[in-house]
Design an enzyme around this catalytic site. Structure first.
Site, mmCIF file in Angstrom:
data_model
loop_
_atom_site.group_PDB
_atom_site.id
_atom_site.type_symbol
_atom_site.label_atom_id
_atom_site.label_comp_id
_atom_site.label_asym_id
_atom_site.label_seq_id
_atom_site.Cartn_x
_atom_site.Cartn_y
_atom_site.Cartn_z
ATOM 1 N N CYS A 285 -2.073 -1.890 -8.385
ATOM 2 C CA CYS A 285 -2.462 -2.944 -7.434
ATOM 3 C C CYS A 285 -3.325 -2.364 -6.320
ATOM 4 O O CYS A 285 -4.384 -2.903 -6.019
ATOM 5 C CB CYS A 285 -1.242 -3.671 -6.888
ATOM 6 S SG CYS A 285 0.134 -2.617 -6.457
ATOM 7 N N GLU B 7 3.327 -9.820 -3.587
ATOM 8 C CA GLU B 7 2.368 -8.707 -3.623
ATOM 9 C C GLU B 7 1.432 -8.998 -4.784
ATOM 10 O O GLU B 7 1.813 -8.859 -5.938
ATOM 11 C CB GLU B 7 3.136 -7.400 -3.786
ATOM 12 C CG GLU B 7 2.343 -6.200 -3.332
ATOM 13 C CD GLU B 7 1.500 -5.640 -4.450
ATOM 14 O OE1 GLU B 7 0.423 -6.229 -4.743
ATOM 15 O OE2 GLU B 7 1.909 -4.626 -5.022
HETATM 16 P P1 NDP Z 1 1.101 -12.174 -14.067
HETATM 17 O O1 NDP Z 1 0.989 -12.319 -12.592
HETATM 18 O O2 NDP Z 1 0.956 -13.417 -14.867
HETATM 19 O O3 NDP Z 1 2.523 -11.516 -14.442
HETATM 20 C C1 NDP Z 1 3.377 -10.876 -13.522
HETATM 21 C C2 NDP Z 1 4.818 -11.328 -13.746
HETATM 22 O O4 NDP Z 1 4.933 -12.732 -13.484
HETATM 23 C C3 NDP Z 1 5.317 -11.126 -15.180
HETATM 24 O O5 NDP Z 1 6.688 -10.779 -15.147
HETATM 25 C C4 NDP Z 1 5.129 -12.521 -15.770
HETATM 26 O O6 NDP Z 1 5.946 -12.734 -16.898
HETATM 27 C C5 NDP Z 1 5.549 -13.378 -14.595
HETATM 28 N N1 NDP Z 1 5.082 -14.772 -14.646
HETATM 29 C C6 NDP Z 1 4.028 -15.281 -15.333
HETATM 30 N N2 NDP Z 1 3.929 -16.614 -15.094
HETATM 31 C C7 NDP Z 1 4.926 -16.949 -14.243
HETATM 32 C C8 NDP Z 1 5.328 -18.160 -13.619
HETATM 33 N N3 NDP Z 1 4.689 -19.315 -13.814
HETATM 34 N N4 NDP Z 1 6.398 -18.135 -12.783
HETATM 35 C C9 NDP Z 1 7.057 -16.989 -12.544
HETATM 36 N N5 NDP Z 1 6.723 -15.803 -13.117
HETATM 37 C C10 NDP Z 1 5.666 -15.773 -13.950
HETATM 38 O O7 NDP Z 1 0.070 -11.067 -14.499
HETATM 39 P P2 NDP Z 1 -0.664 -10.808 -15.915
HETATM 40 O O8 NDP Z 1 0.205 -9.939 -16.721
HETATM 41 O O9 NDP Z 1 -1.121 -12.083 -16.529
HETATM 42 O O10 NDP Z 1 -1.952 -9.975 -15.425
HETATM 43 C C11 NDP Z 1 -3.107 -10.666 -15.021
HETATM 44 C C12 NDP Z 1 -3.848 -9.922 -13.927
HETATM 45 O O11 NDP Z 1 -2.994 -9.770 -12.786
HETATM 46 C C13 NDP Z 1 -4.260 -8.507 -14.278
HETATM 47 O O12 NDP Z 1 -5.454 -8.502 -14.960
HETATM 48 C C14 NDP Z 1 -4.378 -7.876 -12.911
HETATM 49 O O13 NDP Z 1 -5.627 -8.197 -12.365
HETATM 50 C C15 NDP Z 1 -3.301 -8.579 -12.103
HETATM 51 N N6 NDP Z 1 -2.047 -7.808 -11.993
HETATM 52 C C16 NDP Z 1 -1.695 -7.336 -10.769
HETATM 53 C C17 NDP Z 1 -0.558 -6.570 -10.638
HETATM 54 C C18 NDP Z 1 -0.154 -6.003 -9.331
HETATM 55 O O14 NDP Z 1 0.417 -4.925 -9.300
HETATM 56 N N7 NDP Z 1 -0.310 -6.720 -8.242
HETATM 57 C C19 NDP Z 1 0.260 -6.204 -11.785
HETATM 58 C C20 NDP Z 1 -0.158 -6.810 -13.033
HETATM 59 C C21 NDP Z 1 -1.294 -7.560 -13.106
HETATM 60 P P3 NDP Z 1 5.342 -12.534 -18.395
HETATM 61 O O15 NDP Z 1 4.897 -11.130 -18.482
HETATM 62 O O16 NDP Z 1 6.502 -12.821 -19.245
HETATM 63 O O17 NDP Z 1 4.212 -13.523 -18.505
#
Ligand code: NDP
Length: 470
Positions: free
Chosen positions: A278, A244
């Site tokens: 989201c 998602e």
């Molecule tokens: P990420 O997609 O990077 O983070 C989401 C989760 O993935 C966190 O638990 C993160 O851990 C983890 N993660 C990061 N890198 C990896 C990897 N290589 N392999 C597996 N898991 C990983 O989102 P961001 O926090 O960087 O947000 C960036 C943008 O994403 C926002 O500006 C927004 O546009 C969007 N976003 C969308 C969401 C939604 O609901 N669909 C929710 C949040 C953000 P960790 O936090 O430790 O890096």
């Protein structure tokens, strides 16, 4: 029943590597979250794999009862969970925010427990007999974001454990305490080993979780770039994925609306959780004939919704959760201002303040190709685009690589449904936006991801289908 203090004490790090968790409203330290290593992750996955056969061997009814007891435990500690969530994520206690999120956890858990998924008879014609079972996959890896850190965790955990899987969950680093606390409360009711938590950086722990051969399925909510990394990391073991990946949801307002009547729905569609959702409305296309009236009605409503520290009762909007997100919103609004778009409300943050507050912002008369329109802002700044030709508005709504949700606003439901049929998105709401329901499947089109959550489809997504024939 936990208090805020007992919950915090249960989940903060006692030793080893730690990560400072900051209150985004004040910049103050809330506590230290543990930072685990890949060896600890590997041990934890072994533990989850060892616990899985006994959990799967329980009857469906026994697992359902455990889930209801976990929901009871969340209800008993609801106030403490909401306070921790509010302090760590920033969302206010009241409004569609922290208390609402904790209540949502209970609702989703109970609905996932009570949704029937019987064995399906596929063919029974006297010569051939075939039926379809939904078996457990094994261990599910869950990776959650920071915007709805408890609710999205439940979306991943609830169907997984219902179907006889055990779970290893990794919360986002900036909201790890919320994820750890929710699991700690649920574990007061669940058997040992069914729900396991790990915390640490996504690029290390999240990546290692996806690559571990004992993980049969990964549930991920987050950004599209990280989703693509997860697809690559999953290839080695052909690990199943539900992704998602957010979006940049369009709303289209048809000329027949009553602007005042739709203002509240438009506002909360866009600004729920201060825009960090989201499936929030992130670009609004309004027909020229009602454009000024809709902008005015929206501004009148928005002006009266208080933003501030989430622990203060009157607030319904909070800060952005982290500095990186504040900077994204700030950059995009500045790009809109520089292009000559009209600032109707907000757009003037205090950049040196300790909290990450970005004021409620409405930007009108904006070019449809401006960055604030075509990039996901994920914050409290809504671009409102004027259109005259509906086909052109639909084409613009469909012009991006993402397609999670969308909405059509009209008093003519038949017409609205016809417009909805032309929009490329996993869900199209009519006269509402982002109204998810635990009984109704939810998932994205295009680069917003794949796989459905919620309802029967959500249970199937965390199961191994097996045909038994003969
Ligand atoms: P990420 O997609 O990077 O983070 C989401 C989760 O993935 C966190 O638990 C993160 O851990 C983890 N993660 C990061 N890198 C990896 C990897 N290589 N392999 C597996 N898991 C990983 O989102 P961001 O926090 O960087 O947000 C960036 C943008 O994403 C926002 O500006 C927004 O546009 C969007 N976003 C969308 C969401 C939604 O609901 N669909 C929710 C949040 C953000 P960790 O936090 O430790 O890096």
């Amino acid at each position: 029943m936990d208090t805020y203090e007992s919950l915090l004490a249960a989940v903060t790090a006692k030793n080893g590597k730690t990560n400072e968790v900051i209150d985004p409203a004040t910049g103050e330290l809330i506590g230290l979250a543990p930072v685990h290593g890949v060896d600890e992750l590997s041990d934890l996955i072994d533990k989850a794999a060892a616990a899985q056969p006994a959990w799967a061997a329980l009857s469906d009814d026994e697992r359902r009862q455990y889930m209801h007891r976990a929901a009871d435990a969340i209800e008993a500690s609801a106030e403490a969970l909401a306070e921790l969530l509010s302090r760590e994520q920033g969302k206010p206690l009241n409004g569609p925010n922290a208390r609402f999120e904790v209540g949502g956890c209970v609702g989703w858990l109970r609905t996932a427990a009570d949704t029937p998924l019987p064995v399906e008879t596929l063919v029974d014609d006297g010569t051939t007999y075939a039926e379809l079972h939904y078996r457990p996959i094994g261990v599910v890896g869950a990776i959650t974001p920071w915007n709805w850190p408890m609710m999205i965790a439940i979306w991943q955990i609830a169907p997984s454990i219902r179907m006889g899987n055990t779970v290893v969950i990794k919360p986002a680093e900036t909201t790890s305490l919320s994820g750890l606390a929710l699991a700690a409360v649920m574990n007061q009711a669940l058997p040992e080993g069914v729900l396991n938590t790990i915390s640490g950086p996504g690029s290390v722990i999240g990546d290692a979780l996806v690559r571990n051969a004992k993980i049969g399925k990964v549930m991920f909510t987050g950004s599209t770039p990280t989703g693509k990394k997860i697809i690559e990391a999953s290839a080695g073991n052909v690990t199943r994925l539900t992704l998602e990946l957010g979006g940049n949801d369009a709303g289209i307002v048809l000329p027949d609306v009553d602007p005042t009547a739709i203002a509240e729905g438009l506002f909360w569609g866009a600004f729920i959780n201060t825009g960090q959702t989201c499936a929030a409305l992130k670009r609004l296309y309004v027909h020229d004939s009602v454009y000024d009236a809709v902008v005015d009605a929206l501004a009148d409503f928005a002006r009266n919704v208080p933003m501030g520290n989430g622990l203060e009762d009157q607030n319904a909007l909070g800060p952005l959760q982290n500095k990186k997100q504040f900077e994204i919103v700030d950059r995009l609004v500045e790009s809109a201002k520089a292009s000559g778009a009209r600032v109707v409300l907000g757009g003037n943050p205090e950049r040196d303040a300790k909290g990450y507050f970005y004021p409620t912002t409405l930007i009108a008369d904006i070019d449809p190709q401006n960055d604030l329109v075509i990039e996901e802002q994920f914050g409290p700044a809504l671009p409102i685009i004027r259109y005259t030709d509906l086909d052109e508005a639909v084409a613009q709504a469909n012009s991006l690589e993402v397609g999670l949700g969308a909405s059509v606003w009209s008093t003519d439901i038949k017409r609205a449904r016809e417009v909805a049929s032309r929009i490329q998105a996993g869900t199209v709401w009519i006269n509402a936006h982002g109204m998810v329901d635990p009984r109704v499947p939810f998932g994205g089109a295009k680069q917003s991801g794949y796989g459905m959550e919620f309802g029967v489809e959500g249970l199937k997504a965390v199961s191994q289908p097996q045909v038994v024939s003969g």
